[in-house]
Design an enzyme around this catalytic site. Sequence first.
Site, PDB file in Angstrom:
ATOM      1  N   GLU A  72      16.186  50.688  33.890  1.00 58.83           N
ATOM      2  CA  GLU A  72      17.002  50.643  35.101  1.00 58.83           C
ATOM      3  C   GLU A  72      16.331  51.542  36.123  1.00 58.83           C
ATOM      4  O   GLU A  72      16.448  52.765  36.052  1.00 58.83           O
ATOM      5  CB  GLU A  72      18.431  51.116  34.789  1.00 58.83           C
ATOM      6  N   CYS A  76      21.017  54.745  43.241  1.00 58.61           N
ATOM      7  CA  CYS A  76      19.904  53.812  43.043  1.00 58.61           C
ATOM      8  C   CYS A  76      20.135  52.477  43.732  1.00 58.61           C
ATOM      9  O   CYS A  76      19.180  51.773  44.063  1.00 58.61           O
ATOM     10  CB  CYS A  76      19.639  53.605  41.559  1.00 58.61           C
TER      11      CYS A  76
END
Length: 459
Positions: free
Chosen positions: A212, A246
Amino acid sequence: MTEQEIKDLVTRQRKYFQTGATLPVSVRVDALKRLYGVISGCEKEIHTALKRDLGKSGFESYMCETGLVLEEISYMLKHIHRFAREKNVRTPLAQFHSRSFKKPSPYGVTLIMSPWNYPFMLTLSPLVDALAAGNTAVVKPSAYSPHTSDVILQILSQCFDPEYVAVVTGGRAENTCLLREHFDYIFFTGSQSVGKEVMRNAAEHLTPVTLELGGKSPCIVDKSADIKLAARRIVFGKYLNCGQTCVAPDYIYCHRSVKDKLIKEVQKQIQKQYGKQPLRNPNYGKIINEKHFNRLLGLIDKNKTVHGGDSDRHALRIEPTVLDNVTFADAVMQEEIFGPIMPILIFDSMDEVIHNINAMPHPLALYLFTSDKAAAKKVTSRCGFGGGCINDTIIHLATTEMGFGGFGESGMGSYHGKVGFDTFSHYKSIVDKKTWIDLPMRYQPYRKLHEKMIRFFLK
């Protein structure tokens, strides 16, 4: 923790997993209930740690971290018995008489490496999925958020013996030692550069990974968008956690005809949401450390700043900042910003947008504000990205009904809910062949009749 201690820890977890102790669904349920109870009882300590590490308010800490973890546990407890069942599938006539099924099985000893920006949620959410699937886990939180790491260690030590779930704290040395070990699955959340190192080490043992990562997630504002609503939702998503998210909108890609209107509305929303003096707002977070603070200041071009730009070095705070007249050649567009700086670029056609976005590394998220359904379909079909929203930001990751993950340079694999259970499970394909009949057509010596039968069955 020394290299030998880490090696011994992984060995103990492997021995424990091989006893089959984690396989019964009842054991997994008990583990998740125990974790839920301890997290609920430590909410104050969790939020205090997040405040110390990132300046997060209690409201934001619950909304974006603790609450999401508790929701993931609740979802798993509700569905785990169904997820863990064998799934019957159709058996071809040629395999008469048989039962064919897929059996979800845990990988074994897993490693979960988490970042500092959402240190509690991004550590515990994948752990919930790993435990629901029947694995053991070694958890490695970030050294940049030490107070939250200490609370995670406290919680998991209270819930589990280390041969089931263990926490390894520390920095680069501990990361290096962990990556040298043979894990059955590695789940990593963090930067692209470290993600490459994780994958490089995992390849030595052919260990599967979920990465990720991040990237420059675009936020497209079409001329048909509701500009006031777009500004409100963009400001929320961009400056949440001081921009250290993010999936934050990294830059705004705005149609030329509505750019000035959007900037005015963004300025209004910044003041409305964060006040006239954001640096004194107790609910506005801070930059994680001085290194990142200095990096972000270097991305602010004073000549292009149309809002904000001030900072408080002692408090590690930077005002919500807006940059206008930005081009793809500017310094702020050469790296993921990961901070409270909003560059605004302009476009004239949607084809131009699609071409430019696809010419860049695939982003983790993409956001589009538009009232044009055809434009929404075109962008979401032709642009490569991990996930995103139409007429909103951020919220796509807050559902257990959809997987969350990257694509290409922004990562691989996904998790949350059922997808998270699947990520930490290997599905064994099994045929249970009955013994009361044995068709002779597959055995030698081959005959014409057998060939006709094979051709009949395999058409």
